[in-house]
Design an enzyme around this catalytic site. Structure first.
Site, PDB file in Angstrom:
ATOM      1  N   ASP A   1      -0.625 -32.296   3.233  1.00  0.00           N
ATOM      2  CA  ASP A   1      -0.004 -32.240   4.580  1.00  0.00           C
ATOM      3  C   ASP A   1       0.387 -31.358   4.865  1.00  0.00           C
ATOM      4  OD1 ASP A   1       0.043 -35.025   4.445  1.00  0.00           O
ATOM      5  OD2 ASP A   1       1.792 -35.501   3.303  1.00  0.00           O
TER       6      ASP A   1
ATOM      7  N   ASP B   1      -3.908 -40.907   5.894  1.00  0.00           N
ATOM      8  CA  ASP B   1      -2.794 -40.058   6.617  1.00  0.00           C
ATOM      9  C   ASP B   1      -3.558 -38.615   6.947  1.00  0.00           C
ATOM     10  OD1 ASP B   1      -1.914 -42.075   4.715  1.00  0.00           O
ATOM     11  OD2 ASP B   1      -0.040 -41.151   5.065  1.00  0.00           O
TER      12      ASP B   1
HETATM   13  N1  GLY Z   1       2.125 -39.519   5.320  1.00  0.00           N
HETATM   14  C1  GLY Z   1       3.160 -40.233   4.370  1.00  0.00           C
HETATM   15  C2  GLY Z   1       3.566 -41.177   5.152  1.00  0.00           C
HETATM   16  O1  GLY Z   1       3.159 -41.847   6.221  1.00  0.00           O
HETATM   17  O2  GLY Z   1       4.436 -41.961   4.767  1.00  0.00           O
END
Ligand code: GLY
Length: 381
Positions: free
Chosen positions: A89, A150
């Site tokens: 992330d 994601d």
């Molecule tokens: N990227 C983590 C979520 O969307 O919870």
């Protein structure tokens, strides 16, 4: 719907939140309407700096610029300390902080940090499986060969790094990861897996699964929204029609499975009934993703008008059913959007504020009212 009036209300709320949060970063609320604050331990800090940069771009308020710059400086400290960055992330974190500062004020130190962040993301490349590993250290028994949908929103950091440096390696790796995601996370009917596992020693595809969804094989609404937006951004960079088509198929599935009031339940395979939690953040992300997608469709594309109408209707529905702001300044809670859900089966932040929901609601308003598209790519590209 008066988008500018809504933006003004978010601005009032952000000014109030700046004094509340001080050096903390809002993450999620847990039942009391107040944000829990984190300080560079999570994947979500960039959404607050992103809100600050968007608010500054709109208002040109020097006080907000200073808070945005101070918050962004702490991301540089985090990078220097390599603190809590063993995950993919890094895109969410650095595109919306140092990346945003570069876009807004061409700050050279911010550009340099964003490039360092891209280098860090590249260390998650696993060539045998041809993926960027989402979570955990290399060789991790469970997560060593795991991707999650994601990640498509982290890839723009790599596209940007290739553009900035002229080194194709960042974008080449991002493209392979996007293609693996397209092949293994997206199903034939336009629904998606949240996560997928590969065998790291052979590279073989193993199985789809979920982390935050209803069950393995279900379609977690926020994951679907990440996919809509992420593949549209992959198209912006590579101009490969297959990415645009994938984004469109995901969008069509999302739109066709929404309830009457347009606010997504937390998973398309959970019972679609009033007692089930919603995830307003999924609807906000999908609206931004569809606005990005529609921008790439020719004016005579038969789906374009419908997609644009969907995006506007979604943002209006979020404003009507979820927005906490009030024209008299008496907002209901600290967040912009009620009815977000972080991790329903894990019992974390269900029907609560989630900071990324606020960010994407504001980005959608900025896109609709001012053509400001957030910080996922260099302006004018
Ligand atoms: N990227 C983590 C979520 O969307 O919870």
């Amino acid at each position: 719907m008066n988008w500018n009036q809504l933006i003004e209300q978010t601005l009032d709320m952000t000014r109030a939140n700046v004094s509340r949060f001080q050096t903390g970063f809002p993450h999620v609320s847990q039942g009391d309407g107040k944000y829990q604050l984190v300080e560079h331990t999570d994947w979500t800090e960039g959404f607050w700096s992103g809100i600050l940069w968007l608010s500054y771009e709109y208002s040109k308020d020097e006080a907000i610029r200073q808070v945005a710059a101070a918050a962004t400086a702490t991301f540089q400290e985090r990078l220097a300390m390599q603190s809590h960055l063993e995950h993919h992330d890094i895109g969410f974190l650095y595109l919306l902080s140092t990346g945003a500062q570069w876009i807004v004020e061409q700050d050279e130190a911010a550009r340099k940090s964003t490039l360092e962040a891209a280098d860090l993301l590249l260390t998650r490349w696993r060539p045998t499986a041809r993926i960027l590993q989402a979570w955990g250290p290399e060789g991790d028994e469970i997560n060593g060969g795991r991707i999650i949908i994601d990640c498509l929103m982290n890839l723009p950091l790599l596209y940007w790094a290739s553009e900035q440096t002229g080194d194709p390696r960042y974008a080449d790796i991002a493209r392979i990861h996007a293609e693996q995601s397209q092949r293994f996370l997206v199903r034939g009917d336009g629904s998606s897996y949240h996560t997928f596992y590969f065998d790291t020693s052979t590279g073989d595809a193993v199985r789809g699964g979920t982390h935050q969804g209803f069950r393995d094989g279900s379609t977690w609404t926020r994951g679907q929204a990440w996919g809509i937006y992420g593949f549209a951004l992959a198209y912006r960079y590579f101009r490969d029609a297959a990415f645009l088509d994938t984004s469109k198929r995901l969008a069509r599935y999302f739109i066709e499975h929404l309830p009457e009031d347009q606010i997504a339940y937390w998973d398309f395979d959970a019972p679609q009934k009033e007692s089930e939690p919603r995830d307003s953040s999924a609807s906000a992300i999908a609206a931004c993703g569809v606005l990005e997608l529609a921008e790439h469709l020719p004016a005579d594309d038969s789906d374009r008008a419908e997609l644009l109408t969907f995006a506007e209707r979604s943002v209006a529905a979020l404003a009507k059913h979820c927005f906490s702001g009030a024209t008299n300044g008496e907002s209901e809670g600290e967040g912009f959007l009620r009815h977000g859900s972080y991790y329903v089966r894990g019992g974390i932040a269900i029907d609560d504020y989630v900071i990324w929901g606020d960010y994407f609601f504001l980005e959608a308003l900025m896109r609709l009212a001012h053509g400001i598209p957030g910080y996922w790519f260099e302006r004018g590209r």
